[in-house]
Write an enzyme that holds these catalytic residues in place. Structure first.
Site, PDB file in Angstrom:
ATOM      1  N   LYS A 120       0.843  -1.212   0.000  1.00 58.08           N
ATOM      2  CA  LYS A 120       0.000   0.000   0.000  1.00 58.08           C
ATOM      3  C   LYS A 120       0.875   1.258   0.000  1.00 58.08           C
ATOM      4  O   LYS A 120       0.696   2.150  -0.823  1.00 58.08           O
ATOM      5  CB  LYS A 120      -0.924   0.036   1.241  1.00 58.08           C
ATOM      6  CG  LYS A 120      -1.867  -1.142   1.355  1.00 58.08           C
ATOM      7  CD  LYS A 120      -2.801  -1.002   2.552  1.00 58.08           C
ATOM      8  CE  LYS A 120      -2.104  -1.059   3.894  1.00 58.08           C
ATOM      9  NZ  LYS A 120      -1.435  -2.353   4.187  1.00 58.08           N
ATOM     10  N   ARG A 150      -9.993   0.738   8.336  1.00 58.91           N
ATOM     11  CA  ARG A 150      -9.476  -0.583   8.605  1.00 58.91           C
ATOM     12  C   ARG A 150     -10.489  -1.440   9.342  1.00 58.91           C
ATOM     13  O   ARG A 150     -10.201  -2.594   9.666  1.00 58.91           O
ATOM     14  CB  ARG A 150      -8.268  -0.418   9.489  1.00 58.91           C
ATOM     15  CG  ARG A 150      -6.998  -0.980   8.917  1.00 58.91           C
ATOM     16  CD  ARG A 150      -6.005  -0.805  10.002  1.00 58.91           C
ATOM     17  NE  ARG A 150      -4.764  -1.412   9.758  1.00 58.91           N
ATOM     18  CZ  ARG A 150      -3.756  -0.841   9.113  1.00 58.91           C
ATOM     19  NH1 ARG A 150      -3.900   0.323   8.546  1.00 58.91           N
ATOM     20  NH2 ARG A 150      -2.620  -1.458   9.037  1.00 58.91           N
ATOM     21  N   ARG A 190      11.449  -5.523   4.962  1.00 56.56           N
ATOM     22  CA  ARG A 190      11.286  -4.080   4.697  1.00 56.56           C
ATOM     23  C   ARG A 190      12.299  -3.257   5.489  1.00 56.56           C
ATOM     24  O   ARG A 190      12.578  -3.541   6.648  1.00 56.56           O
ATOM     25  CB  ARG A 190       9.870  -3.647   5.066  1.00 56.56           C
ATOM     26  CG  ARG A 190       9.704  -2.127   5.060  1.00 56.56           C
ATOM     27  CD  ARG A 190       8.279  -1.687   5.164  1.00 56.56           C
ATOM     28  NE  ARG A 190       7.543  -2.438   6.147  1.00 56.56           N
ATOM     29  CZ  ARG A 190       6.220  -2.480   6.202  1.00 56.56           C
ATOM     30  NH1 ARG A 190       5.515  -1.831   5.311  1.00 56.56           N
ATOM     31  NH2 ARG A 190       5.623  -3.178   7.128  1.00 56.56           N
ATOM     32  N   ARG A 243      11.042  -1.467  11.065  1.00 56.85           N
ATOM     33  CA  ARG A 243       9.924  -1.090  11.939  1.00 56.85           C
ATOM     34  C   ARG A 243       9.791  -2.050  13.118  1.00 56.85           C
ATOM     35  O   ARG A 243       9.993  -3.246  12.954  1.00 56.85           O
ATOM     36  CB  ARG A 243       8.624  -1.095  11.115  1.00 56.85           C
ATOM     37  CG  ARG A 243       8.109   0.288  10.793  1.00 56.85           C
ATOM     38  CD  ARG A 243       7.039   0.285   9.755  1.00 56.85           C
ATOM     39  NE  ARG A 243       5.840  -0.478  10.107  1.00 56.85           N
ATOM     40  CZ  ARG A 243       4.755  -0.527   9.364  1.00 56.85           C
ATOM     41  NH1 ARG A 243       4.707   0.163   8.220  1.00 56.85           N
ATOM     42  NH2 ARG A 243       3.710  -1.222   9.721  1.00 56.85           N
ATOM     43  N   ARG A 275      -0.659  -9.271  12.885  1.00 53.37           N
ATOM     44  CA  ARG A 275      -1.283  -8.211  12.075  1.00 53.37           C
ATOM     45  C   ARG A 275      -2.102  -8.818  10.934  1.00 53.37           C
ATOM     46  O   ARG A 275      -3.160  -8.296  10.575  1.00 53.37           O
ATOM     47  CB  ARG A 275      -0.207  -7.265  11.531  1.00 53.37           C
ATOM     48  CG  ARG A 275       0.299  -6.284  12.597  1.00 53.37           C
ATOM     49  CD  ARG A 275       1.671  -5.711  12.271  1.00 53.37           C
ATOM     50  NE  ARG A 275       1.721  -5.033  11.002  1.00 53.37           N
ATOM     51  CZ  ARG A 275       2.847  -4.848  10.298  1.00 53.37           C
ATOM     52  NH1 ARG A 275       3.994  -5.285  10.745  1.00 53.37           N
ATOM     53  NH2 ARG A 275       2.798  -4.210   9.147  1.00 53.37           N
TER      54      ARG A 275
HETATM   55  P1  AP5 Z   1       4.763  -1.550   1.835  1.00 54.55           P
HETATM   56  O1  AP5 Z   1       4.424  -0.720   0.645  1.00 54.55           O
HETATM   57  O2  AP5 Z   1       5.511  -0.905   2.937  1.00 54.55           O
HETATM   58  O3  AP5 Z   1       3.459  -2.326   2.375  1.00 54.55           O
HETATM   59  P2  AP5 Z   1       2.173  -1.801   3.150  1.00 54.55           P
HETATM   60  O4  AP5 Z   1       0.992  -2.420   2.534  1.00 54.55           O
HETATM   61  O5  AP5 Z   1       2.210  -0.323   3.260  1.00 54.55           O
HETATM   62  O6  AP5 Z   1       2.422  -2.516   4.539  1.00 54.55           O
HETATM   63  P3  AP5 Z   1       2.284  -1.955   6.021  1.00 54.55           P
HETATM   64  O7  AP5 Z   1       3.019  -2.924   6.884  1.00 54.55           O
HETATM   65  O8  AP5 Z   1       2.679  -0.518   6.105  1.00 54.55           O
HETATM   66  O9  AP5 Z   1       0.794  -2.109   6.261  1.00 54.55           O
HETATM   67  P4  AP5 Z   1       0.081  -2.091   7.590  1.00 54.55           P
HETATM   68  O10 AP5 Z   1      -1.274  -1.901   7.143  1.00 54.55           O
HETATM   69  O11 AP5 Z   1       0.325  -3.270   8.448  1.00 54.55           O
HETATM   70  O12 AP5 Z   1       0.822  -0.905   8.410  1.00 54.55           O
HETATM   71  P5  AP5 Z   1       0.365   0.568   8.793  1.00 54.55           P
HETATM   72  O13 AP5 Z   1       1.562   1.393   8.877  1.00 54.55           O
HETATM   73  O14 AP5 Z   1      -0.745   1.002   7.950  1.00 54.55           O
HETATM   74  O15 AP5 Z   1       5.594  -2.818   1.289  1.00 54.55           O
HETATM   75  C1  AP5 Z   1       6.093  -3.813   2.158  1.00 54.55           C
HETATM   76  C2  AP5 Z   1       7.462  -4.296   1.654  1.00 54.55           C
HETATM   77  O16 AP5 Z   1       7.304  -4.987   0.427  1.00 54.55           O
HETATM   78  C3  AP5 Z   1       8.466  -3.164   1.373  1.00 54.55           C
HETATM   79  O17 AP5 Z   1       9.736  -3.582   1.758  1.00 54.55           O
HETATM   80  C4  AP5 Z   1       8.377  -2.957  -0.144  1.00 54.55           C
HETATM   81  O18 AP5 Z   1       9.618  -2.494  -0.678  1.00 54.55           O
HETATM   82  C5  AP5 Z   1       8.026  -4.354  -0.637  1.00 54.55           C
HETATM   83  N1  AP5 Z   1       7.129  -4.354  -1.802  1.00 54.55           N
HETATM   84  C6  AP5 Z   1       6.056  -3.556  -1.989  1.00 54.55           C
HETATM   85  N2  AP5 Z   1       5.436  -3.844  -3.150  1.00 54.55           N
HETATM   86  C7  AP5 Z   1       6.136  -4.883  -3.700  1.00 54.55           C
HETATM   87  C8  AP5 Z   1       5.995  -5.637  -4.929  1.00 54.55           C
HETATM   88  N3  AP5 Z   1       4.982  -5.381  -5.789  1.00 54.55           N
HETATM   89  N4  AP5 Z   1       6.881  -6.618  -5.170  1.00 54.55           N
HETATM   90  C9  AP5 Z   1       7.907  -6.873  -4.287  1.00 54.55           C
HETATM   91  N5  AP5 Z   1       8.100  -6.184  -3.129  1.00 54.55           N
HETATM   92  C10 AP5 Z   1       7.222  -5.202  -2.850  1.00 54.55           C
HETATM   93  O19 AP5 Z   1      -0.207   0.322  10.266  1.00 54.55           O
HETATM   94  C11 AP5 Z   1       0.651  -0.022  11.322  1.00 54.55           C
HETATM   95  C12 AP5 Z   1      -0.154  -0.142  12.609  1.00 54.55           C
HETATM   96  O20 AP5 Z   1      -0.747   1.122  12.923  1.00 54.55           O
HETATM   97  C13 AP5 Z   1      -1.323  -1.124  12.581  1.00 54.55           C
HETATM   98  O21 AP5 Z   1      -0.909  -2.442  12.872  1.00 54.55           O
HETATM   99  C14 AP5 Z   1      -2.234  -0.539  13.657  1.00 54.55           C
HETATM  100  O22 AP5 Z   1      -1.764  -0.860  14.940  1.00 54.55           O
HETATM  101  C15 AP5 Z   1      -2.046   0.968  13.470  1.00 54.55           C
HETATM  102  N6  AP5 Z   1      -3.034   1.534  12.519  1.00 54.55           N
HETATM  103  C16 AP5 Z   1      -2.763   2.148  11.328  1.00 54.55           C
HETATM  104  N7  AP5 Z   1      -3.894   2.530  10.726  1.00 54.55           N
HETATM  105  C17 AP5 Z   1      -4.916   2.164  11.546  1.00 54.55           C
HETATM  106  C18 AP5 Z   1      -6.328   2.258  11.463  1.00 54.55           C
HETATM  107  N8  AP5 Z   1      -6.944   2.825  10.403  1.00 54.55           N
HETATM  108  N9  AP5 Z   1      -7.062   1.751  12.481  1.00 54.55           N
HETATM  109  C19 AP5 Z   1      -6.481   1.188  13.557  1.00 54.55           C
HETATM  110  N10 AP5 Z   1      -5.155   1.044  13.691  1.00 54.55           N
HETATM  111  C20 AP5 Z   1      -4.364   1.530  12.682  1.00 54.55           C
HETATM  112 MG    MG Z   2       2.377   1.059   4.861  1.00 58.56          MG
END
Ligand code: AP5
Ligand code: MG
Length: 213
Positions: free
Chosen positions: A13, A88, A127, A160, A171
């Site tokens: 994402k 989410r 990552r 992270r 997660r």
């Molecule tokens: P990346 O693009 O970083 O993936 P992502 O989908 O953004 O993954 P996240 O881990 O950030 O998602 P998340 O939803 O768990 O975390 P968030 O920060 O939102 O890519 C991942 C890796 O793969 C990278 O190394 C990249 O280079 C590689 N990659 C990407 N695309 C690729 C491809 N096509 N091919 C090969 N490699 C690729 O949330 C974190 C925490 O915050 C949550 O757990 C929760 O506690 C809290 N939180 C955030 N939002 C909310 C909400 N709305 N409600 C409640 N809690 C929330």
């Molecule tokens: Mg992300």
């Protein structure tokens, strides 16, 4: 363009969001990034969020919803925005609908990035993120030119706290239970664009842009 990016942890994402917001010149609103910035700054919000994030759990809806409402009211969101990692839960989705309706706005699309579980784990564990500018890398799939150093600003790369295997697995479980129902929610509203996140980064980006135009 008003977009939501939906998908499990590690689906890509954030990676796609960075390219999409450049293309459309809209703000990238990642609730995860907002929480991480608050943790870094040592705010009350950051302290509360960290308790949940470190366990791989969702931060309570009321906290998240109020932050997003405030952010959407800012001037730079007038011409569009991209929400990454929000909503989410169905509850958050309903709150967003109410907020947008009050603002007289509608979402254009919800891009749902689907990737199988094993790949998600490998992506999240490998990552690395730049401490200075936030650029995202992967030790295998998208490595920096020099190990541990950002290509863009030469900042140091870090992992992270919630990218440990056990936390990533939690997660993904949380995603299955609490976030996946949103696919149905937005399919019924005819807003979903399903894409295959196992494709290479650039190819997936082209596919998303083509579908949005
Ligand atoms: P990346 O693009 O970083 O993936 P992502 O989908 O953004 O993954 P996240 O881990 O950030 O998602 P998340 O939803 O768990 O975390 P968030 O920060 O939102 O890519 C991942 C890796 O793969 C990278 O190394 C990249 O280079 C590689 N990659 C990407 N695309 C690729 C491809 N096509 N091919 C090969 N490699 C690729 O949330 C974190 C925490 O915050 C949550 O757990 C929760 O506690 C809290 N939180 C955030 N939002 C909310 C909400 N709305 N409600 C409640 N809690 C929330
Ligand atoms: Mg992300």
């Amino acid at each position: 363009m008003r977009l939501v990016l939906l998908g499990p942890p590690g689906a890509g994402k954030g990676t796609q969001a960075s390219a999409i917001v450049k293309k459309y010149n809209i703000p990238h609103i990642s609730t995860g990034d907002i929480f991480r910035a608050n943790i870094k700054a040592g705010t009350e919000l950051g302290k509360k969020a960290k308790e949940y994030m470190d366990k791989g759990l969702l931060v309570p809806d009321d906290l998240v919803v109020s932050i997003v409402k405030e952010r959407l009211a800012e001037n730079d969101c007038k011409e569009g925005f991209l929400l990454d990692g929000f909503p989410r839960t169905v509850n958050q989705g309903e709150a967003l609908d109410i907020e947008l309706e009050q603002m007289g706005l509608k979402l254009d699309k919800v891009v749902n990035i689907d990737v199988e579980r094993e790949v998600l784990i490998e992506r999240a564990i490998g990552r690395r993120i730049c401490k200075s500018c936030g650029a995202t890398y992967h030790i295998k799939f998208n490595p920096p030119k020099e190990e541990g150093i950002c290509n863009v600003c030469e900042g140091k790369l870090f992992q992270r706290d919630d990218d440990k295997k056990e936390t990533v697995e939690r997660r993904i479980e949380v995603y299955q239970k609490q976030t996946k129902p949103l696919i149905d929610y937005y399919t019924k509203k005819r807003l979903i664009l399903n894409v295959d996140g196992s494709k290479p980064i650039d190819i997936l980006f082209e596919e998303i842009i083509k579908a949005l135009e």
